[in-house]
Scaffold this motif. Structure first.
Motif, short mmCIF file in Angstrom:
data_model
loop_
_atom_site.label_atom_id
_atom_site.label_comp_id
_atom_site.label_asym_id
_atom_site.label_seq_id
_atom_site.Cartn_x
_atom_site.Cartn_y
_atom_site.Cartn_z
N MET A 1 0.87 -1.17 0.00
CA MET A 1 0.00 0.00 0.00
C MET A 1 0.90 1.22 0.00
O MET A 1 1.84 1.30 0.79
CB MET A 1 -0.89 0.01 1.24
N LEU A 2 0.64 2.15 -0.88
CA LEU A 2 1.43 3.36 -0.99
C LEU A 2 0.55 4.56 -0.67
O LEU A 2 -0.53 4.70 -1.24
CB LEU A 2 2.01 3.51 -2.39
N PHE A 3 1.03 5.37 0.23
CA PHE A 3 0.32 6.59 0.62
C PHE A 3 1.14 7.77 0.11
O PHE A 3 2.30 7.93 0.48
CB PHE A 3 0.16 6.67 2.13
N MET B 1 -1.35 5.17 -13.32
CA MET B 1 -2.15 4.21 -14.08
C MET B 1 -1.51 3.89 -15.43
O MET B 1 -1.56 2.76 -15.89
CB MET B 1 -3.58 4.72 -14.28
N LYS B 2 -0.86 4.88 -16.03
CA LYS B 2 -0.20 4.66 -17.32
C LYS B 2 1.00 3.73 -17.17
O LYS B 2 1.17 2.79 -17.94
CB LYS B 2 0.25 6.01 -17.90
N ASP B 3 1.84 3.98 -16.16
CA ASP B 3 3.09 3.23 -16.02
C ASP B 3 2.99 1.99 -15.13
O ASP B 3 3.80 1.08 -15.26
CB ASP B 3 4.18 4.14 -15.44
N ALA B 4 2.03 1.98 -14.19
CA ALA B 4 1.98 0.89 -13.20
C ALA B 4 0.55 0.46 -12.89
O ALA B 4 0.28 -0.08 -11.83
CB ALA B 4 2.69 1.34 -11.92
N LEU C 1 -5.90 2.62 -7.61
CA LEU C 1 -5.74 3.89 -6.91
C LEU C 1 -7.07 4.41 -6.42
O LEU C 1 -8.10 4.15 -7.01
CB LEU C 1 -5.16 4.95 -7.85
N PHE C 2 -7.00 5.15 -5.34
CA PHE C 2 -8.15 5.90 -4.87
C PHE C 2 -7.63 7.16 -4.21
O PHE C 2 -6.48 7.23 -3.81
CB PHE C 2 -9.04 5.08 -3.93
#
Length: 102
Positions: free
Chosen positions: A50-52, A68-71, A81-82
């Motif tokens: 999880m990345l914040f 979203m484009k790269d990962a 993502l949210f």
């Protein structure tokens, strides 16, 4: 955001390209999948990270698009993502706050 384990640098590189300064990574396990993988009869929960990332509102869409484009789901990272609003912070020192103190 949530990504497969081992891909946090890919995600952060994409976020930095869009203006994010950094983030916090927390190790996690996925759960609740109807088709949980089985190994010797034991369900295996997939390892996740999880990345914040906290960015200004103006940068949010660019950061999300870049990740979203790269990962995103089409990559090995399989990131989702949210966004949640951050109304107050403590302990974060942004460059503007530093400039105001001068």
């Amino acid at each position: 955001m949530i990504a497969n384990q081992g891909y946090s640098e890919l995600v952060m590189d994409a976020a930095r390209k869009a203006g994010a300064g950094g983030g916090t990574v927390i190790h996690a396990k996925g759960t609740g999948l109807e088709r949980a993988e089985q190994f010797l009869g034991v369900s295996i929960a997939s390892e996740k990270e999880m990345l914040f990332i906290v960015v200004k509102t103006e940068l949010k869409n660019d950061v999300m698009r870049s990740v979203m484009k790269d990962a995103g789901l089409e990559s090995k990272a399989k990131s989702i993502l949210f966004s949640l609003p951050v109304t107050d912070t403590a302990g974060l020192r942004l460059s503007e706050a530093l400039e105001e103190e001068k």
